[in-house]
Design a protein around this motif. Structure first.
Motif, PDB file in Angstrom:
ATOM      1  N   THR A 227      -9.699  -8.896   3.573  1.00  6.31           N
ATOM      2  CA  THR A 227     -10.007  -8.943   2.149  1.00  6.31           C
ATOM      3  C   THR A 227      -9.598  -7.620   1.507  1.00  6.31           C
ATOM      4  N   VAL A 228      -9.026  -7.712   0.315  1.00  4.58           N
ATOM      5  CA  VAL A 228      -8.653  -6.500  -0.428  1.00  4.58           C
ATOM      6  C   VAL A 228      -9.922  -5.897  -1.031  1.00  4.58           C
ATOM      7  N   ILE A 229     -10.336  -4.738  -0.540  1.00 11.87           N
ATOM      8  CA  ILE A 229     -11.550  -4.108  -1.049  1.00 11.87           C
ATOM      9  C   ILE A 229     -11.247  -2.939  -1.983  1.00 11.87           C
ATOM     10  N   GLN A 230      -9.994  -2.476  -1.990  1.00  8.81           N
ATOM     11  CA  GLN A 230      -9.574  -1.448  -2.948  1.00  8.81           C
ATOM     12  C   GLN A 230      -8.132  -1.710  -3.353  1.00  8.81           C
ATOM     13  N   LYS A 231      -7.812  -1.424  -4.609  1.00  5.18           N
ATOM     14  CA  LYS A 231      -6.460  -1.614  -5.125  1.00  5.18           C
ATOM     15  C   LYS A 231      -6.119  -0.448  -6.051  1.00  5.18           C
ATOM     16  N   HIS A 232      -5.029   0.257  -5.724  1.00  5.48           N
ATOM     17  CA  HIS A 232      -4.619   1.419  -6.518  1.00  5.48           C
ATOM     18  C   HIS A 232      -3.125   1.314  -6.833  1.00  5.48           C
ATOM     19  N   ILE A 233      -2.731   0.187  -7.394  1.00  2.00           N
ATOM     20  CA  ILE A 233      -1.321  -0.029  -7.698  1.00  2.00           C
ATOM     21  C   ILE A 233      -1.221  -0.894  -8.950  1.00  2.00           C
ATOM     22  N   THR A 234      -0.321  -0.528  -9.849  1.00  2.00           N
ATOM     23  CA  THR A 234      -0.104  -1.291 -11.080  1.00  2.00           C
ATOM     24  C   THR A 234       1.388  -1.476 -11.312  1.00  2.00           C
ATOM     25  N   LEU A 235       1.729  -2.476 -12.071  1.00  2.00           N
ATOM     26  CA  LEU A 235       3.122  -2.804 -12.335  1.00  2.00           C
ATOM     27  C   LEU A 235       3.803  -1.655 -13.079  1.00  2.00           C
ATOM     28  N   GLY A 236       4.990  -1.256 -12.597  1.00  2.00           N
ATOM     29  CA  GLY A 236       5.759  -0.192 -13.222  1.00  2.00           C
ATOM     30  C   GLY A 236       5.383   1.207 -12.784  1.00  2.00           C
ATOM     31  N   GLU A 237       4.375   1.319 -11.940  1.00  2.00           N
ATOM     32  CA  GLU A 237       3.911   2.627 -11.486  1.00  2.00           C
ATOM     33  C   GLU A 237       4.848   3.179 -10.412  1.00  2.00           C
ATOM     34  N   ALA A 238       5.095   4.487 -10.464  1.00  2.00           N
ATOM     35  CA  ALA A 238       5.853   5.161  -9.411  1.00  2.00           C
ATOM     36  C   ALA A 238       4.877   5.645  -8.346  1.00  2.00           C
ATOM     37  N   VAL A 239       5.097   5.227  -7.108  1.00  2.00           N
ATOM     38  CA  VAL A 239       4.193   5.585  -6.024  1.00  2.00           C
ATOM     39  C   VAL A 239       4.944   6.378  -4.968  1.00  2.00           C
ATOM     40  N   LYS A 240       4.196   7.231  -4.271  1.00  3.09           N
ATOM     41  CA  LYS A 240       4.774   8.010  -3.172  1.00  3.09           C
ATOM     42  C   LYS A 240       4.619   7.257  -1.868  1.00  3.09           C
ATOM     43  N   GLU A 241       5.320   7.752  -0.856  1.00  5.67           N
ATOM     44  CA  GLU A 241       5.311   7.041   0.416  1.00  5.67           C
ATOM     45  C   GLU A 241       3.954   7.075   1.124  1.00  5.67           C
ATOM     46  N   ASP A 242       3.078   8.034   0.766  1.00  9.87           N
ATOM     47  CA  ASP A 242       1.782   8.134   1.427  1.00  9.87           C
ATOM     48  C   ASP A 242       0.617   7.729   0.514  1.00  9.87           C
ATOM     49  N   SER A 243       0.913   7.032  -0.564  1.00 14.69           N
ATOM     50  CA  SER A 243      -0.134   6.615  -1.495  1.00 14.69           C
ATOM     51  C   SER A 243      -0.923   5.442  -0.924  1.00 14.69           C
ATOM     52  N   ASP A 244      -2.264   5.494  -1.070  1.00 15.51           N
ATOM     53  CA  ASP A 244      -3.117   4.367  -0.681  1.00 15.51           C
ATOM     54  C   ASP A 244      -3.073   3.319  -1.791  1.00 15.51           C
ATOM     55  N   VAL A 245      -2.167   2.344  -1.653  1.00 11.21           N
ATOM     56  CA  VAL A 245      -2.039   1.339  -2.711  1.00 11.21           C
ATOM     57  C   VAL A 245      -3.048   0.199  -2.534  1.00 11.21           C
ATOM     58  N   PHE A 246      -3.394  -0.118  -1.295  1.00 13.30           N
ATOM     59  CA  PHE A 246      -4.410  -1.132  -1.001  1.00 13.30           C
ATOM     60  C   PHE A 246      -5.268  -0.656   0.163  1.00 13.30           C
ATOM     61  N   VAL A 247      -6.513  -1.145   0.189  1.00  4.41           N
ATOM     62  CA  VAL A 247      -7.356  -1.009   1.379  1.00  4.41           C
ATOM     63  C   VAL A 247      -7.801  -2.414   1.749  1.00  4.41           C
ATOM     64  N   VAL A 248      -7.493  -2.811   2.983  1.00  4.32           N
ATOM     65  CA  VAL A 248      -7.810  -4.152   3.472  1.00  4.32           C
ATOM     66  C   VAL A 248      -8.836  -4.031   4.589  1.00  4.32           C
ATOM     67  N   ALA A 249      -9.877  -4.865   4.519  1.00  6.13           N
ATOM     68  CA  ALA A 249     -10.930  -4.850   5.539  1.00  6.13           C
ATOM     69  C   ALA A 249     -11.157  -6.256   6.064  1.00  6.13           C
ATOM     70  N   ASP A 250     -11.359  -6.347   7.371  1.00  5.61           N
ATOM     71  CA  ASP A 250     -11.763  -7.600   7.994  1.00  5.61           C
ATOM     72  C   ASP A 250     -13.283  -7.629   8.002  1.00  5.61           C
ATOM     73  N   LEU A 251     -13.874  -8.467   7.153  1.00  8.50           N
ATOM     74  CA  LEU A 251     -15.325  -8.516   6.990  1.00  8.50           C
ATOM     75  C   LEU A 251     -16.004  -9.513   7.911  1.00  8.50           C
ATOM     76  N   ASN A 252     -15.265 -10.041   8.878  1.00  9.33           N
ATOM     77  CA  ASN A 252     -15.874 -10.969   9.829  1.00  9.33           C
ATOM     78  C   ASN A 252     -16.850 -10.271  10.764  1.00  9.33           C
ATOM     79  N   THR A 253     -16.718  -8.962  10.883  1.00  6.41           N
ATOM     80  CA  THR A 253     -17.697  -8.170  11.627  1.00  6.41           C
ATOM     81  C   THR A 253     -18.016  -6.918  10.814  1.00  6.41           C
ATOM     82  N   VAL A 254     -19.226  -6.395  10.986  1.00  4.77           N
ATOM     83  CA  VAL A 254     -19.622  -5.158  10.309  1.00  4.77           C
ATOM     84  C   VAL A 254     -20.336  -4.259  11.313  1.00  4.77           C
ATOM     85  N   TRP A 255     -20.392  -2.985  10.972  1.00  3.96           N
ATOM     86  CA  TRP A 255     -21.175  -2.025  11.737  1.00  3.96           C
ATOM     87  C   TRP A 255     -22.546  -1.877  11.093  1.00  3.96           C
ATOM     88  N   VAL A 256     -23.564  -1.714  11.910  1.00  2.00           N
ATOM     89  CA  VAL A 256     -24.883  -1.324  11.441  1.00  2.00           C
ATOM     90  C   VAL A 256     -25.169   0.050  12.036  1.00  2.00           C
TER      91      VAL A 256
END
Length: 409
Positions: A227-256
């Motif tokens: 699931t996409v839990i963070q999004k840091h990208i917009t149309l027309g934006e110039a991004v660098k090679e190390d930019s965090d454009v998305f954060v994806v997490a598998d929520l089928n398991t969690v830590w307590v």
């Protein structure tokens, strides 16, 4: 039918009945006649048993149909094991082993964005597309190296034949061999750069067959299903090679993550059972300790203990506070009863025991306990059948009878 209605009314109006009983005790002068009644019985009946008479007066009669109707469950008293536990605070966190920060790996300008915050993605699914000049240069360098290798190989084959026929000099053959080796190194270097960006060998082979393909397009793909839990990208934006454009997490398991105080650390170890409670309408969950941290936090002065829980229905949300009940010891007890069986009658803790006449409240003396059951030191015998769940219904019937509406049967 009338009896069922009466039971329901007694359950709903127990507080009112208690108040009414107190008023009747204060205002009814006939209550003072009880000693005369007892004295008469003692004088007129030989071998009278006050305890047996009291049990008969306090008996509650319910048939099997009524027990089923009001979800009353019976159990047999016997020995068992009490799990001694400690309660500790904790918090639900993302499973960092199934968390990915998606970066472009090449700089460029965003031309298409397919995924939004909260969207689910599959492995390899395209999330966005960049237009990258640097990528075009890499692809062009690779294609040029492929052509140079092809030419160098042809030259090497020709010079080898000429040298073997003594037509050309040896140094020309060696020069062609050197050129083939150098162009091969350049080609492998160009390949590795594209492999580092996620391009496979089949893709590179197809690239050489379609030289008119656009070189600038770069697809950002999902590394795994999640699931996409963070999004840091917009149309027309110039991004660098190390930019965090998305954060994806598998929520089928969690830590307590559980905070354990130093005084309790010696009792905690990997593999122990843990009961996780979140409050609200979320049912408690069982898990096992998978990690015990070796350090004490300077700020919290606690150590980290972790439980990995399945989360298929997404009930557990990272950031939720929890209480962890960790079983740290097991003690054998001669006689146990479920806590749901306990009721308070006339200031005494009682358990409703099944007899031939019906159900009788037996005062009990309790000992050690855990989350679900308690040790019974006196008032209950092994093998006796008692009401383990739904005992409140019987208490309501008993009090209803005590207030003058029969004897609970």
């Amino acid at each position: 039918m009338k009896r069922k209605i009466a039971i329901w009314i007694s359950l709903l109006c127990l507080a009112s009945l208690l108040a009414l009983g107190c008023q009747r005790d204060e205002t009814n002068p006939s209550s003072s006649s009880a000693p005369d009644h007892v004295e008469k019985d003692q004088g007129g009946h030989a071998g009278h048993d006050p305890q047996a008479e009291q049990d008969r007066e306090r008996v509650v009669k319910m048939d099997q149909h009524e027990l089923d109707e009001f979800n009353v469950e019976l159990s047999t008293a016997g020995p068992g094991v009490i799990e001694i536990s400690i309660d500790l605070p904790g918090q639900v966190a993302l499973n960092a082993d199934r968390l990915a920060h998606v970066v472009p790996r090449v700089p460029g300008v965003v031309r298409k964005v397919y995924k939004r915050l909260g969207d689910k993605v599959k492995t390899g699914e395209v999330m966005a597309v960049l237009e990258s000049r640097e990528l075009a240069d890499m692809k062009a360098a690779y294609l040029a190296s492929v052509e140079r290798v092809s030419l160098a190989k042809a030259t090497y084959e020709r010079e080898k034949k000429l040298w073997e026929k003594k037509v050309s000099a040896e140094h020309e053959f060696l020069e062609a061999k050197k050129s083939l080796a150098e162009t091969g190194i350049e080609k492998r270097s160009a390949e590795q750069k594209l492999h580092a960006l996620g391009f496979s060998d089949p893709y590179l082979k197809e690239l050489t067959k379609h030289s008119d393909t656009t070189y600038t397009g770069y697809a950002i793909v999902a590394p795994f299903a999640g699931t996409v839990i963070q999004k840091h990208i917009t149309l027309g934006e110039a991004v660098k090679e190390d930019s965090d454009v998305f954060v994806v997490a598998d929520l089928n398991t969690v830590w307590v993550d559980i905070s354990v105080y130093p005084k309790d650390l010696r009792k905690v170890r990997e593999g122990q059972n843990v009961l996780i409670t979140m409050g609200g309408d979320i049912s408690p969950l069982n898990g096992k300790i998978s990690y015990v941290g070796p350090l004490i936090g300077e700020a919290t002065r606690t150590s980290l203990v972790r439980v990995v829980l399945p989360n298929p229905d997404r009930t557990l949300r990272p950031g939720m506070f929890i209480t962890a009940k960790i079983a740290v010891d097991r003690i054998k007890a001669q006689l146990l009863a479920l806590k749901t069986s306990l009721q308070t009658v006339d200031g005494q803790t009682v358990v409703f025991v099944k007899t031939e006449e019906g159900f009788v409240p037996h005062p009990v003396r309790l000992g050690r306990e855990d989350a679900l059951q308690t040790e019974v030191l006196d008032g209950l015998k092994p093998g006796q059948v008692y009401v383990s769940r739904g005992s409140f219904t019987l208490k309501a019937q008993l009090l209803k009878g005590a207030f003058g509406d029969g004897h609970g049967h």
